[in-house]
Design an enzyme around this catalytic site. Structure first.
Site, PDB file in Angstrom:
ATOM      1  N   ALA A  87       0.829  -1.213   0.000  1.00  0.00           N
ATOM      2  CA  ALA A  87       0.000   0.000   0.000  1.00  0.00           C
ATOM      3  C   ALA A  87       0.857   1.255   0.000  1.00  0.00           C
ATOM      4  O   ALA A  87       0.610   2.190  -0.770  1.00  0.00           O
ATOM      5  CB  ALA A  87      -0.940  -0.007   1.205  1.00  0.00           C
TER       6      ALA A  87
ATOM      7  N   GLU B 225       9.311   3.837   7.165  1.00  0.00           N
ATOM      8  CA  GLU B 225       9.041   2.423   7.429  1.00  0.00           C
ATOM      9  C   GLU B 225       9.785   1.996   8.693  1.00  0.00           C
ATOM     10  O   GLU B 225      10.994   2.180   8.789  1.00  0.00           O
ATOM     11  CB  GLU B 225       9.490   1.572   6.233  1.00  0.00           C
TER      12      GLU B 225
ATOM     13  N   ARG C  76       5.197 -12.544  -2.949  1.00  0.00           N
ATOM     14  CA  ARG C  76       4.989 -11.202  -2.406  1.00  0.00           C
ATOM     15  C   ARG C  76       6.296 -10.413  -2.348  1.00  0.00           C
ATOM     16  O   ARG C  76       6.327  -9.206  -2.620  1.00  0.00           O
ATOM     17  CB  ARG C  76       4.371 -11.296  -1.006  1.00  0.00           C
TER      18      ARG C  76
ATOM     19  N   TYR D 154      -0.275 -22.644  -6.078  1.00  0.00           N
ATOM     20  CA  TYR D 154       0.090 -22.276  -7.447  1.00  0.00           C
ATOM     21  C   TYR D 154       1.594 -22.019  -7.489  1.00  0.00           C
ATOM     22  O   TYR D 154       2.216 -21.667  -6.473  1.00  0.00           O
ATOM     23  CB  TYR D 154      -0.670 -21.030  -7.920  1.00  0.00           C
TER      24      TYR D 154
ATOM     25  N   ASP E 240      -4.642  -1.910   4.207  1.00  0.00           N
ATOM     26  CA  ASP E 240      -5.258  -2.575   5.355  1.00  0.00           C
ATOM     27  C   ASP E 240      -5.574  -1.624   6.493  1.00  0.00           C
ATOM     28  O   ASP E 240      -6.453  -1.908   7.313  1.00  0.00           O
ATOM     29  CB  ASP E 240      -4.345  -3.691   5.872  1.00  0.00           C
TER      30      ASP E 240
END
Length: 397
Positions: free
Chosen positions: A14, A33, A106, A220, A301
């Site tokens: 995000a 961060e 990810r 997957y 989120d």
């Protein structure tokens, strides 16, 4: 005089997406961060067309292409006997929805986002810096932060909280009707398995979804087919972790195997081969009535956490970024732009949150409801089942 940047708390999907989008609109961005390094979680991610169209426009897909895969289909199976309930072809995903459907690790997506961020001179990223408070007025936002024992202060034109489910920015905003996260009483078990450790069938570029009583399984291939991503989600009364740090814990794998003990042998093989399972207790939260207050808003989120059953968490964060890009490009008044952004996003994300909850209930049905579900899938057929996803995947900001 140098323009104050828009400050973003959080450098996940995000936060980095929002930074890219806003910088493309000509504004300076400072991303703070708290983690000292950016290490993407060891899990796969589905990048649906409603997200990939923006990632392509921002130059992110170019960095991701070598590691991502375009699955040929979504194959839905019944857990107890592996019967195929539906096969949804994705070969024409780009033609149908105007952008590709991808699966990736990810960490690879986060690395591609960071590479794109590094190419933007207007973006500054500071790691190991945690937002510790803010004060906003009509002109600017003063953000307090810590870097270890060092206290820092930053001045920004605005603040965007992209700091996840347990958002510090959200907590400090004190919005009316802010519901706290609630345990969903479900646990996600995640593992990455080298493809060479599995039978050849698991390397097929497809998203496999298995449905069973009180549980389901997704797998997957990712990383150009080198690994198979596995996520097993089961209803679990003990899944009540109390903080954001509880998402990557290890639990007794016997719990997992007991849950899937009566599933088909193909699923059993997959679960048996994985050696490093990480657990993630799921949380849910009712939609916020308000995301913004003046020059402070939320994304990802922090604004709209959602169950993973539609694989839309990351995609909705990317959509948020695109909506921020549009609102801020069209409005010099940041507070007004945030109102427009919020109005553009709240109804859609609330609808997807609700649809995700319903989908989880459908996945975990027991007999006789499961039999009705299975018959309905076969009666609907691939064409009509895919059409049910058009409102999600064919969405344009």
């Amino acid at each position: 005089m140098k323009e104050n940047p828009i400050i973003i708390a959080g450098a996940g999907i995000a936060g980095l997406s929002a930074a890219l989008a806003i910088a493309r609109g000509g504004r300076a961005v400072l991303v703070l961060e708290k983690a000292p390094t950016l290490m993407g979680a060891g899990a796969g991610i589905q990048i649906s067309p409603n997200a990939s169209r923006h990632l392509r426009r921002w130059g992110v897909l170019e960095c991701l292409r070598s590691a991502a895969l375009e699955p040929r289909a979504v194959v839905i199976r019944r857990g107890r006997d592996a019967a195929v309930l539906a096969r949804l072809p994705l070969d024409d995903a780009e033609k149908r929805w105007g952008a590709p459907y991808l699966v990736a690790h990810r960490a690879d997506l986060q690395q591609a986002l960071r590479a794109a961020v590094a190419d933007q001179r207007a973006i500054e990223l500071k790691l190991g810096v945690a937002v510790a408070g803010f004060a906003a007025d009509e002109e600017q936002v003063a953000v307090g932060a810590t870097h270890g024992a060092i206290r820092l202060r930053f001045e920004g034109a605005a603040l965007i909280g992209a700091d996840g489910l347990w958002s510090d920015v959200l907590q400090r905003l004190g919005l009316q009707g802010d519901p706290p996260p609630q345990p969903a009483r479900r646990t996600a078990w995640r593992a990455m398995i080298p493809t060479g450790d599995l039978p050849e069938e698991f390397a097929t570029p497809e998203v496999n979804l298995w449905l069973g009583k009180r549980a389901h399984l997704v797998h997957y291939p990712v990383r150009a087919g080198a690994y198979v991503n596995v996520v097993a989600i089961a209803e679990d009364s003990a899944a009540i972790g109390e903080s954001a740090d509880f998402w990557n814990e290890q639990r007794d794998v016997a719990i997992l195997h007991a849950t899937f003990a009566r599933w088909h042998k193909t699923a059993q093989i997959l679960l048996a081969v994985a050696s490093d399972w990480r657990t993630w207790p799921l949380f849910d939260r009712a939609p916020l009535k308000q995301w913004s207050a003046g020059r402070v808003t939320l994304a990802g989120d922090a604004a709209h956490p959602m169950p993973p059953f539609l694989a839309q968490g990351a995609a909705q964060a990317v959509e948020d970024a695109a909506a921020l890009e549009q609102a801020l490009s069209a409005n010099s008044d940041i507070a007004a732009a945030f109102v427009i952004y919020e109005e553009a996003r709240t109804a859609r994300t609330a609808r997807i949150q609700a649809a995700s909850r319903r989908q989880g209930d459908i996945y975990h049905m027991a007999e006789p409801a499961a039999l009705v579900r299975d018959i309905a899938m076969r009666v609907l057929g691939p064409r009509r089942m895919l059409a049910r996803q058009d409102w999600i995947y064919n969405y344009h900001i």
